[in-house]
Design a protein around this motif. Sequence first.
Motif, PDB file in Angstrom:
ATOM      1  N   PRO A 184       8.351  13.260  13.791  1.00  0.00           N
ATOM      2  CA  PRO A 184       7.504  12.148  13.956  1.00  0.00           C
ATOM      3  C   PRO A 184       6.409  12.036  13.128  1.00  0.00           C
ATOM      4  O   PRO A 184       5.760  13.033  13.106  1.00  0.00           O
ATOM      5  CB  PRO A 184       7.410  11.814  15.268  1.00  0.00           C
ATOM      6  N   GLY A 185       6.396  10.967  12.495  1.00  0.00           N
ATOM      7  CA  GLY A 185       5.077  10.713  11.608  1.00  0.00           C
ATOM      8  C   GLY A 185       5.016  11.731  10.064  1.00  0.00           C
ATOM      9  O   GLY A 185       4.207  11.763   9.335  1.00  0.00           O
ATOM     10  N   SER A 186       6.253  12.449   9.710  1.00  0.00           N
ATOM     11  CA  SER A 186       6.566  12.967   8.659  1.00  0.00           C
ATOM     12  C   SER A 186       7.220  12.236   7.504  1.00  0.00           C
ATOM     13  O   SER A 186       7.724  11.142   8.096  1.00  0.00           O
ATOM     14  CB  SER A 186       7.056  14.351   8.765  1.00  0.00           C
ATOM     15  N   PHE A 187       7.448  12.696   6.426  1.00  0.00           N
ATOM     16  CA  PHE A 187       8.278  11.851   5.631  1.00  0.00           C
ATOM     17  C   PHE A 187       9.852  12.251   5.358  1.00  0.00           C
ATOM     18  O   PHE A 187      10.091  13.329   6.013  1.00  0.00           O
ATOM     19  CB  PHE A 187       7.638  11.864   4.172  1.00  0.00           C
ATOM     20  N   PRO A 188      10.518  11.600   4.922  1.00  0.00           N
ATOM     21  CA  PRO A 188      11.853  11.634   4.887  1.00  0.00           C
ATOM     22  C   PRO A 188      12.328  12.676   3.716  1.00  0.00           C
ATOM     23  O   PRO A 188      11.597  13.114   2.799  1.00  0.00           O
ATOM     24  CB  PRO A 188      12.643  10.457   4.222  1.00  0.00           C
ATOM     25  N   ASP A 189      13.281  13.524   4.117  1.00  0.00           N
ATOM     26  CA  ASP A 189      13.840  14.631   3.418  1.00  0.00           C
ATOM     27  C   ASP A 189      14.274  13.806   1.932  1.00  0.00           C
ATOM     28  O   ASP A 189      14.958  12.975   2.042  1.00  0.00           O
ATOM     29  CB  ASP A 189      14.740  15.483   3.991  1.00  0.00           C
ATOM     30  N   ILE A 190      13.872  14.577   0.785  1.00  0.00           N
ATOM     31  CA  ILE A 190      14.610  14.203  -0.250  1.00  0.00           C
ATOM     32  C   ILE A 190      15.405  15.233  -1.177  1.00  0.00           C
ATOM     33  O   ILE A 190      15.168  16.453  -1.195  1.00  0.00           O
ATOM     34  CB  ILE A 190      13.597  13.657  -1.432  1.00  0.00           C
TER      35      ILE A 190
ATOM     36  N   HIS B 188       6.692   8.933  -4.609  1.00  0.00           N
ATOM     37  CA  HIS B 188       5.671   7.971  -4.070  1.00  0.00           C
ATOM     38  C   HIS B 188       6.181   7.173  -3.328  1.00  0.00           C
ATOM     39  O   HIS B 188       7.545   6.684  -3.481  1.00  0.00           O
ATOM     40  CB  HIS B 188       5.221   6.996  -5.212  1.00  0.00           C
ATOM     41  N   ILE B 189       5.814   6.989  -2.116  1.00  0.00           N
ATOM     42  CA  ILE B 189       6.554   6.139  -0.947  1.00  0.00           C
ATOM     43  C   ILE B 189       5.772   4.991  -0.573  1.00  0.00           C
ATOM     44  O   ILE B 189       4.430   5.160  -0.126  1.00  0.00           O
ATOM     45  CB  ILE B 189       6.721   7.026   0.045  1.00  0.00           C
TER      46      ILE B 189
ATOM     47  N   MET C 213      10.383   1.971   0.544  1.00  0.00           N
ATOM     48  CA  MET C 213      10.787   2.247  -0.870  1.00  0.00           C
ATOM     49  C   MET C 213      10.135   3.847  -1.212  1.00  0.00           C
ATOM     50  O   MET C 213       8.956   3.947  -1.013  1.00  0.00           O
ATOM     51  CB  MET C 213      10.223   1.290  -1.673  1.00  0.00           C
ATOM     52  N   CYS C 214      11.167   4.716  -1.906  1.00  0.00           N
ATOM     53  CA  CYS C 214      10.784   5.850  -2.313  1.00  0.00           C
ATOM     54  C   CYS C 214      10.975   5.945  -3.525  1.00  0.00           C
ATOM     55  O   CYS C 214      12.097   5.450  -4.206  1.00  0.00           O
ATOM     56  CB  CYS C 214      11.759   6.873  -1.701  1.00  0.00           C
ATOM     57  N   VAL C 215      10.267   6.329  -4.518  1.00  0.00           N
ATOM     58  CA  VAL C 215      10.032   6.157  -5.973  1.00  0.00           C
ATOM     59  C   VAL C 215      10.192   7.992  -6.207  1.00  0.00           C
ATOM     60  O   VAL C 215       9.003   8.268  -6.058  1.00  0.00           O
ATOM     61  CB  VAL C 215       9.277   5.498  -6.414  1.00  0.00           C
TER      62      VAL C 215
ATOM     63  N   MET D 147       0.689  -1.035  -0.160  1.00  0.00           N
ATOM     64  CA  MET D 147      -0.054  -0.300   0.167  1.00  0.00           C
ATOM     65  C   MET D 147       0.844   1.324  -0.146  1.00  0.00           C
ATOM     66  O   MET D 147       1.854   1.234   0.687  1.00  0.00           O
ATOM     67  CB  MET D 147      -0.917   0.063   1.123  1.00  0.00           C
ATOM     68  N   TRP D 148       0.523   2.231  -0.849  1.00  0.00           N
ATOM     69  CA  TRP D 148       1.328   3.429  -1.087  1.00  0.00           C
ATOM     70  C   TRP D 148       1.046   4.179   0.370  1.00  0.00           C
ATOM     71  O   TRP D 148      -0.059   4.489   0.449  1.00  0.00           O
ATOM     72  CB  TRP D 148       1.134   4.280  -2.385  1.00  0.00           C
ATOM     73  N   LYS D 149       1.919   4.983   0.765  1.00  0.00           N
ATOM     74  CA  LYS D 149       1.761   5.837   2.067  1.00  0.00           C
ATOM     75  C   LYS D 149       1.554   7.078   1.510  1.00  0.00           C
ATOM     76  O   LYS D 149       0.976   8.001   2.152  1.00  0.00           O
ATOM     77  CB  LYS D 149       3.101   5.769   2.890  1.00  0.00           C
ATOM     78  N   LEU D 150       2.236   7.561   0.383  1.00  0.00           N
ATOM     79  CA  LEU D 150       2.424   8.743  -0.123  1.00  0.00           C
ATOM     80  C   LEU D 150       2.423   8.678  -1.644  1.00  0.00           C
ATOM     81  O   LEU D 150       3.118   7.965  -2.062  1.00  0.00           O
ATOM     82  CB  LEU D 150       3.317   9.809   0.613  1.00  0.00           C
ATOM     83  N   GLN D 151       1.722   9.667  -2.498  1.00  0.00           N
ATOM     84  CA  GLN D 151       1.866   9.738  -3.738  1.00  0.00           C
ATOM     85  C   GLN D 151       1.639  11.158  -4.103  1.00  0.00           C
ATOM     86  O   GLN D 151       0.492  11.606  -3.866  1.00  0.00           O
ATOM     87  CB  GLN D 151       0.903   8.941  -4.765  1.00  0.00           C
TER      88      GLN D 151
END
Length: 263
Positions: free
Chosen positions: A29-35, A257-258, A241-243, A1-5
Motif C-alpha cells: 500500500p502506498g507504493s507504485f505499480p510494478d512495470i 512518470h505517473i 496514467m503511466c508514461v 499533478m504528477w505523482k512520480l517522475q
Amino acid sequence: MWKLQTGTALAETDDNFVFCVRYAHNHRPGSFPDIAFFVRDSGFNTTEFHILSGNDQYQSYLLQTKLPWQGPSDATYELLWNGDGNRVYRVNKTTGVVEVADNNRVIQRVSIPFGPNVLHPRFRFVLTTSGIIAVDPQGPSGQTEVYVTDFTSTGAGVGFTVPVRHVTLWGPSDDTIDFVDSGAGNRGIGLYNRGMTSSNRTEYSVVNQTFQRYLGRPDRPTELNAPVPTNHQIMRHGGDMCVVIKNGTGTGTTEVHIAANPT
C-alpha cells in the motif's frame, strides 16, 4: 499533478522494448505499480522478460528471464502481460495464434478463432482480465473496428471464444491513438489521444462495451503535453496514467512518470 517522475535501473531503451504495467501480488500500500518490459530480440535469438519493482520506484528487478518461445519477437507479434504472476502472451497478428508462457516454460499454444481474411499486421491487441480485445484501426467499414474474445477454461488450459466484431463511433485511428485496458474487462476500452488536441494535452476517453458510446466526458486532458514523441509509451493502471520515456531523458535512463487519470 504528477505523482512520480523518476529514472530507473534500466538504461535508455528503444523500440526493441515493449512495456506493460499492472499491480503485482506483492504490491505494498502506498507504493507504485510494478512495470514489466519485453526485449523483442535479446541478440541471442530469444525474447526476454523483466519486471521492475514499484516498491522501490523501479530501482531493482523482481524478475529477469529469457522466454521459451522460439526465436525473437518482431513486429509480427503483440507481447502482453496483465500482472497475473509471470504469465505472458505472444500473439501472432497474422495468424491469431497465442503462445502462453509462465515461469520460463511454454504452457500453451492456442488460436483465437478469427474468421478468414480478418487479421492484418496493423492490428493491435489489449489484454484484459476477461480476455483480449483486438483493434483494427482501419477496418473494412472505414471505421476503427474492435473484436472481443473472452477467455474460456478448457481441459488443456485457456481458450478463446469466437471474436465478436464491433464497428466503433470514432472513425479510423492512426498512430496517435493508444488503446489500453479501461479496467472494465472486455466491457469497454480506453483511448489516449497523443496527437494534436484542442487542449494541447494528451486526452483520455473511455468507450462502453458496445464501443458506440463514451462513458463520462470524452477527451479529458491529462498531465502529459501533446503531441507526444514516439519515444514515449503510454499505459494505464487503475486511476493512473503511466508514461515510460525510453530515451533522450535527463537521467540517462529509461524514465517512469505517473499521474492521476482525469475523471
